[in-house]
Design an enzyme around this catalytic site. Structure first.
Site, PDB file in Angstrom:
ATOM      1  N   HIS A  57      27.336  36.199  34.869  1.00 27.43           N
ATOM      2  CA  HIS A  57      26.600  36.381  33.573  1.00 27.43           C
ATOM      3  C   HIS A  57      25.542  35.629  33.347  1.00 27.43           C
ATOM      4  O   HIS A  57      24.347  35.755  32.895  1.00 27.43           O
ATOM      5  CB  HIS A  57      27.475  36.381  32.312  1.00 27.43           C
ATOM      6  CG  HIS A  57      28.336  37.603  32.419  1.00 27.43           C
ATOM      7  ND1 HIS A  57      27.820  38.810  31.969  1.00 27.43           N
ATOM      8  CD2 HIS A  57      29.650  37.705  32.419  1.00 27.43           C
ATOM      9  CE1 HIS A  57      28.802  39.673  31.546  1.00 27.43           C
ATOM     10  NE2 HIS A  57      30.015  39.067  32.266  1.00 27.43           N
ATOM     11  N   TYR A 109      37.241  35.801  37.927  1.00 30.71           N
ATOM     12  CA  TYR A 109      37.992  37.222  37.563  1.00 30.71           C
ATOM     13  C   TYR A 109      37.480  38.278  38.186  1.00 30.71           C
ATOM     14  O   TYR A 109      38.083  39.492  37.935  1.00 30.71           O
ATOM     15  CB  TYR A 109      37.816  37.428  35.907  1.00 30.71           C
ATOM     16  CG  TYR A 109      36.088  37.146  35.730  1.00 30.71           C
ATOM     17  CD1 TYR A 109      35.195  38.360  35.640  1.00 30.71           C
ATOM     18  CD2 TYR A 109      35.645  36.098  35.181  1.00 30.71           C
ATOM     19  CE1 TYR A 109      33.728  38.038  35.599  1.00 30.71           C
ATOM     20  CE2 TYR A 109      34.291  35.837  34.967  1.00 30.71           C
ATOM     21  CZ  TYR A 109      33.510  37.060  35.080  1.00 30.71           C
ATOM     22  OH  TYR A 109      31.938  36.785  34.857  1.00 30.71           O
ATOM     23  N   ARG A 164      27.558  44.565  37.957  1.00 27.04           N
ATOM     24  CA  ARG A 164      26.872  43.339  37.777  1.00 27.04           C
ATOM     25  C   ARG A 164      27.414  42.587  38.982  1.00 27.04           C
ATOM     26  O   ARG A 164      28.425  42.194  39.065  1.00 27.04           O
ATOM     27  CB  ARG A 164      27.238  42.575  36.451  1.00 27.04           C
ATOM     28  CG  ARG A 164      26.604  41.282  36.370  1.00 27.04           C
ATOM     29  CD  ARG A 164      26.864  40.632  35.016  1.00 27.04           C
ATOM     30  NE  ARG A 164      28.145  40.480  34.807  1.00 27.04           N
ATOM     31  CZ  ARG A 164      29.109  39.881  35.393  1.00 27.04           C
ATOM     32  NH1 ARG A 164      28.935  38.957  36.140  1.00 27.04           N
ATOM     33  NH2 ARG A 164      30.550  39.933  35.030  1.00 27.04           N
TER      34      ARG A 164
END
Length: 123
Positions: free
Chosen positions: A27, A36, A23
Site C-alpha cells: 500500500h 498478510y 494490488r
C-alpha cells in the site's frame, strides 16, 4: 465489455467500465504485504496482471515488439528525467509563500504569522 462494444459500434456512445485488479505492491512504503499475503498468491496475481497480459497479446498479434518497447521506455525515461530536472531547477519557495493563495483574505492570526516570517527573513 460486449455490451459496451456493441453500444459504441452502433453509435450509442461511450460506456464507463470499472476494471478491478489485484494490488501487486505494498500500500505504502510503510506497508509490508508479505505479512498478510503469501508469495504464491502474489505470483499467481502476476499471471493475471492486465498490463503483462496486454503486452503478451500485442507481441503475439505482431503489433508490438522489443524495438517499440525500448523506444517507449526511452521516451518515458527522458520525460521523467526532464520533469525531475525541472523540479530540481525550481528555486525553493520563500517562508512567507506558504501563506499565499490560501484564502481570499488571510485571517488575522495567519497575517501575524506571515509578518513574523517576513521579519525573520529580513533579520
Amino acid at each position: 465489455m460486449d455490451d459496451a462494444l456493441n453500444r459504441a459500434r452502433s453509435g450509442g456512445g461511450p460506456t464507463l467500465i470499472e476494471a478491478l485488479t489485484y494490488r501487486l505492491s505494498d500500500h505504502t512504503t510503510a506497508d509490508d504485504a508479505t505479512r498478510y499475503r503469501s508469495p504464491d498468491e502474489v505470483a499467481e496475481a502476476w499471471k493475471r496482471d492486465p498490463i503483462v497480459r496486454l503486452r503478451t497479446h500485442l507481441f503475439a498479434a505482431g503489433v508490438w515488439d522489443k524495438a517499440k518497447e525500448d523506444a517507449l521506455l526511452k521516451e518515458c525515461n527522458e520525460q521523467v528525467q526532464a520533469a525531475a530536472q525541472a523540479y530540481l531547477d525550481t528555486p525553493p519557495p520563500t517562508a512567507e509563500q506558504m501563506f499565499d493563495h490560501l484564502y481570499a483574505q488571510l485571517p488575522a492570526a495567519l497575517q501575524k504569522q506571515r509578518a513574523a516570517a517576513l521579519k525573520k527573513r529580513d533579520d
